[in-house]
Write a protein that holds these residues in place. Structure first.
Motif, PDB file in Angstrom:
ATOM      1  N   LYS A 290     -56.710  -9.874   1.578  1.00  0.00           N
ATOM      2  CA  LYS A 290     -58.059  -9.370   1.306  1.00  0.00           C
ATOM      3  C   LYS A 290     -58.259  -9.109  -0.187  1.00  0.00           C
ATOM      4  O   LYS A 290     -59.361  -9.272  -0.710  1.00  0.00           O
TER       5      LYS A 290
ATOM      6  N   LEU B 107     -75.218  -9.593   1.396  1.00  0.00           N
ATOM      7  CA  LEU B 107     -75.854 -10.379   2.466  1.00  0.00           C
ATOM      8  C   LEU B 107     -76.108  -9.521   3.653  1.00  0.00           C
ATOM      9  O   LEU B 107     -76.553  -8.987   4.296  1.00  0.00           O
TER      10      LEU B 107
ATOM     11  N   GLN C   9     -63.139 -10.111  -5.926  1.00  0.00           N
ATOM     12  CA  GLN C   9     -64.072  -8.990  -6.073  1.00  0.00           C
ATOM     13  C   GLN C   9     -65.526  -9.484  -5.953  1.00  0.00           C
ATOM     14  O   GLN C   9     -66.340  -8.867  -5.271  1.00  0.00           O
ATOM     15  N   GLN C  10     -65.827 -10.590  -6.610  1.00  0.00           N
ATOM     16  CA  GLN C  10     -67.182 -11.143  -6.573  1.00  0.00           C
ATOM     17  C   GLN C  10     -67.549 -11.601  -5.160  1.00  0.00           C
ATOM     18  O   GLN C  10     -68.678 -11.396  -4.707  1.00  0.00           O
ATOM     19  N   SER C  11     -66.612 -12.196  -4.458  1.00  0.00           N
ATOM     20  CA  SER C  11     -66.866 -12.638  -3.078  1.00  0.00           C
ATOM     21  C   SER C  11     -67.203 -11.452  -2.183  1.00  0.00           C
ATOM     22  O   SER C  11     -68.123 -11.527  -1.370  1.00  0.00           O
ATOM     23  N   ARG C  12     -66.460 -10.344  -2.325  1.00  0.00           N
ATOM     24  CA  ARG C  12     -66.727  -9.157  -1.514  1.00  0.00           C
ATOM     25  C   ARG C  12     -68.088  -8.560  -1.857  1.00  0.00           C
ATOM     26  O   ARG C  12     -68.821  -8.129  -0.971  1.00  0.00           O
ATOM     27  N   THR C  13     -68.453  -8.572  -3.133  1.00  0.00           N
ATOM     28  CA  THR C  13     -69.755  -8.059  -3.554  1.00  0.00           C
ATOM     29  C   THR C  13     -70.873  -8.888  -2.938  1.00  0.00           C
ATOM     30  O   THR C  13     -71.870  -8.350  -2.464  1.00  0.00           O
ATOM     31  N   GLN C  14     -70.714 -10.203  -2.919  1.00  0.00           N
ATOM     32  CA  GLN C  14     -71.717 -11.090  -2.328  1.00  0.00           C
ATOM     33  C   GLN C  14     -71.822 -10.881  -0.822  1.00  0.00           C
ATOM     34  O   GLN C  14     -72.896 -10.909  -0.258  1.00  0.00           O
ATOM     35  N   GLU C  15     -70.664 -10.663  -0.146  1.00  0.00           N
ATOM     36  CA  GLU C  15     -70.665 -10.427   1.290  1.00  0.00           C
ATOM     37  C   GLU C  15     -71.425  -9.155   1.624  1.00  0.00           C
ATOM     38  O   GLU C  15     -72.182  -9.106   2.588  1.00  0.00           O
ATOM     39  N   VAL C  16     -71.236  -8.122   0.814  1.00  0.00           N
ATOM     40  CA  VAL C  16     -71.907  -6.849   1.035  1.00  0.00           C
ATOM     41  C   VAL C  16     -73.411  -6.999   0.823  1.00  0.00           C
ATOM     42  O   VAL C  16     -74.223  -6.429   1.549  1.00  0.00           O
TER      43      VAL C  16
END
Length: 188
Positions: A142, A188, A179-186
């Motif tokens: 993760k 959405l 980190q950027q992927s998690r920010t984008q997931e949040v």
């Protein structure tokens, strides 16, 4: 570096280990469910083991290793550290069983990685976990670590012998990407 890098997150304080942490360390590491996933912690865990722990993990040469006590609401609940900083930086962490699967270690290790990879500018950091440690393996993935292979390791809290491990590596760019992927997931 002479000042210990105290870190803070939304709910945690990551600070240096102190002699006064001894009773809490003893209590938390007397749990074999925790120690069996660690290489160097024996079971049963004794006061003598706490003294070795503090001697090993209290601040010394911060250019070689940094080890944090993880505090939640003023109480130590685990530890995060990185050793071999000048050669092959290696991450390690542990958490009291009653706090598993609550996002605490993700929050703590994310902040440690931010510090090590982005502030200290380490080129990469290594992590491994026993193959039967599903929680640590999920956390490592993760955080953005890339699986690099398998090996074997020992645990002083298990029966004598070697146990399969999974090995991972994380660069600053991979950390930033995760980190950027998690920010984008949040978002959405």
């Amino acid at each position: 570096m002479t000042t210990f890098p105290r870190l803070r997150t939304a709910s945690l304080t990551l600070r240096e280990w102190k002699e006064t942490d001894a009773p809490r360390i003893l209590k938390l590491l007397q749990n074999q469910n925790v120690t069996r996933m660690l290489a160097s912690a024996p079971y049963p865990y004794t006061q003598a083991d706490v003294e070795v722990f503090l001697q090993r993990f209290m601040p010394d040469d911060l250019g070689k290793a940094v080890n944090w006590a993880v505090e939640l609401q003023g109480e130590v609940v685990g530890g995060v550290g990185a050793g071999h900083l000048s050669t092959k930086p290696e991450l390690a962490f542990w958490l009291a069983e009653e706090h598993w699967q609550k996002g605490i270690m993700f929050e703590a290790v994310s902040e440690v990685l931010r510090y090590l990879l982005l502030e200290r500018e380490l080129p990469s950091i290594f992590a491994d976990a026993f193959s039967d440690n599903a929680g640590s393996l999920a956390l490592i993935r993760k955080l953005g670590f890339l699986h690099t292979g398998q090996s074997e390791g020992r645990s002083r809290a298990r029966a004598e012998g070697n146990y399969p491990t999974e090995e991972f590596l994380l660069s600053p760019l991979e950390f930033i990407g995760a980190q950027q992927s998690r920010t984008q997931e949040v978002a959405l």
